[in-house]
Motif scaffolding. Structure first.
Motif, PDB file in Angstrom:
ATOM      1  N   LEU A 147     -11.891  -6.055  -3.295  1.00  0.00           N
ATOM      2  CA  LEU A 147     -10.439  -6.130  -3.385  1.00  0.00           C
ATOM      3  C   LEU A 147     -10.015  -6.990  -4.568  1.00  0.00           C
ATOM      4  O   LEU A 147      -9.161  -6.590  -5.372  1.00  0.00           O
TER       5      LEU A 147
ATOM      6  N   ARG B 145     -13.101   1.090  -0.819  1.00  0.00           N
ATOM      7  CA  ARG B 145     -13.553   0.549   0.465  1.00  0.00           C
ATOM      8  C   ARG B 145     -14.449   1.561   1.156  1.00  0.00           C
ATOM      9  O   ARG B 145     -14.283   2.769   0.962  1.00  0.00           O
TER      10      ARG B 145
ATOM     11  N   ASP C 145       0.835  -1.202   0.000  1.00  0.00           N
ATOM     12  CA  ASP C 145       0.000   0.000   0.000  1.00  0.00           C
ATOM     13  C   ASP C 145       0.867   1.249   0.000  1.00  0.00           C
ATOM     14  O   ASP C 145       2.101   1.169   0.048  1.00  0.00           O
TER      15      ASP C 145
ATOM     16  N   ASP D 186     -10.758   4.840  -0.073  1.00  0.00           N
ATOM     17  CA  ASP D 186      -9.996   4.157  -1.113  1.00  0.00           C
ATOM     18  C   ASP D 186      -8.549   3.944  -0.681  1.00  0.00           C
ATOM     19  O   ASP D 186      -7.992   4.744   0.072  1.00  0.00           O
TER      20      ASP D 186
ATOM     21  N   TRP E  67      -8.339   0.157  -4.537  1.00  0.00           N
ATOM     22  CA  TRP E  67      -9.275  -0.700  -3.806  1.00  0.00           C
ATOM     23  C   TRP E  67     -10.301   0.223  -3.175  1.00  0.00           C
ATOM     24  O   TRP E  67      -9.997   0.987  -2.279  1.00  0.00           O
TER      25      TRP E  67
ATOM     26  N   ALA F 277     -10.537  -5.300  -7.829  1.00  0.00           N
ATOM     27  CA  ALA F 277      -9.521  -4.279  -8.109  1.00  0.00           C
ATOM     28  C   ALA F 277      -8.225  -4.921  -8.600  1.00  0.00           C
ATOM     29  O   ALA F 277      -7.532  -4.352  -9.448  1.00  0.00           O
ATOM     30  N   LEU F 278      -7.894  -6.105  -8.093  1.00  0.00           N
ATOM     31  CA  LEU F 278      -6.639  -6.759  -8.424  1.00  0.00           C
ATOM     32  C   LEU F 278      -6.660  -7.531  -9.744  1.00  0.00           C
ATOM     33  O   LEU F 278      -5.633  -7.600 -10.431  1.00  0.00           O
TER      34      LEU F 278
END
Length: 165
Positions: A131, A148, A102, A152, A146, A134-135
């Motif tokens: 998640l 959330r 991150d 974010d 991501w 996003a990946l």
């Protein structure tokens, strides 16, 4: 008095409502499929044992076991096996182990798995989770966002690998 206001003992004999199935395709890894099949075997054994007993507690347990057996049998029937090793290794895919970092430099490892195999505490995330979404399809060196509820978070993809057995 209306019958609607009388509690009846035979209400204990009513069937339990079915467990709802996910509306998503039931993608599974080989490990996930094996876990589902093992659960069906366990429930079948419990069902057989409970059918031999004839008391109220056993009948109530049997209803729960039959409901779960039906749920897991359907999950196995709807399973779509995806072999992670057959996926392209240069981008994040179902079954891949993904190492990320991150914006604060904290690293984490996630494995993208089926809904039944997900276990966030072990870093195993459902392919339908925000998640994982996003990946998916990102490559090493890419950054993804991501989204959330807590805000974010930007993640850099460090590496993509296989989930060891």
């Amino acid at each position: 008095m209306s019958r609607a206001f009388v509690k009846e003992m035979d209400g204990l004999e009513e069937a339990l409502p079915e467990r709802p199935q996910s509306s998503h395709i039931n993608y599974v890894t080989p490990r996930g499929l094996a876990q589902l099949q093992e659960r069906v075997r366990e429930l079948s054994a419990s069902r057989s044992a409970l059918e031999l007993r004839d008391d109220l507690d056993s009948r109530q347990q049997l209803k729960r076991v039959e409901r779960d057996w039906h749920y897991y049998t359907e999950r196995v029937a709807r399973a779509v096996l995806v072999r992670p090793t057959a996926q392209p290794g240069d981008k994040v895919h179902f079954g891949a182990a993904v190492e990320v970092e991150d914006e604060d430099g904290h690293g984490q490892r996630f494995v993208i798995v089926g809904e039944d195999e997900a276990d966030a505490a072990r870093g195993r995330i459902s392919w339908v989770s925000p998640l994982a979404q996003a990946l998916l399809n990102a490559r090493p060196g890419d950054t993804v966002t991501w989204r959330r509820p807590a805000g974010d978070k930007t993640l850099e993809i460090l590496a993509i690998g296989e989930d060891p057995p």
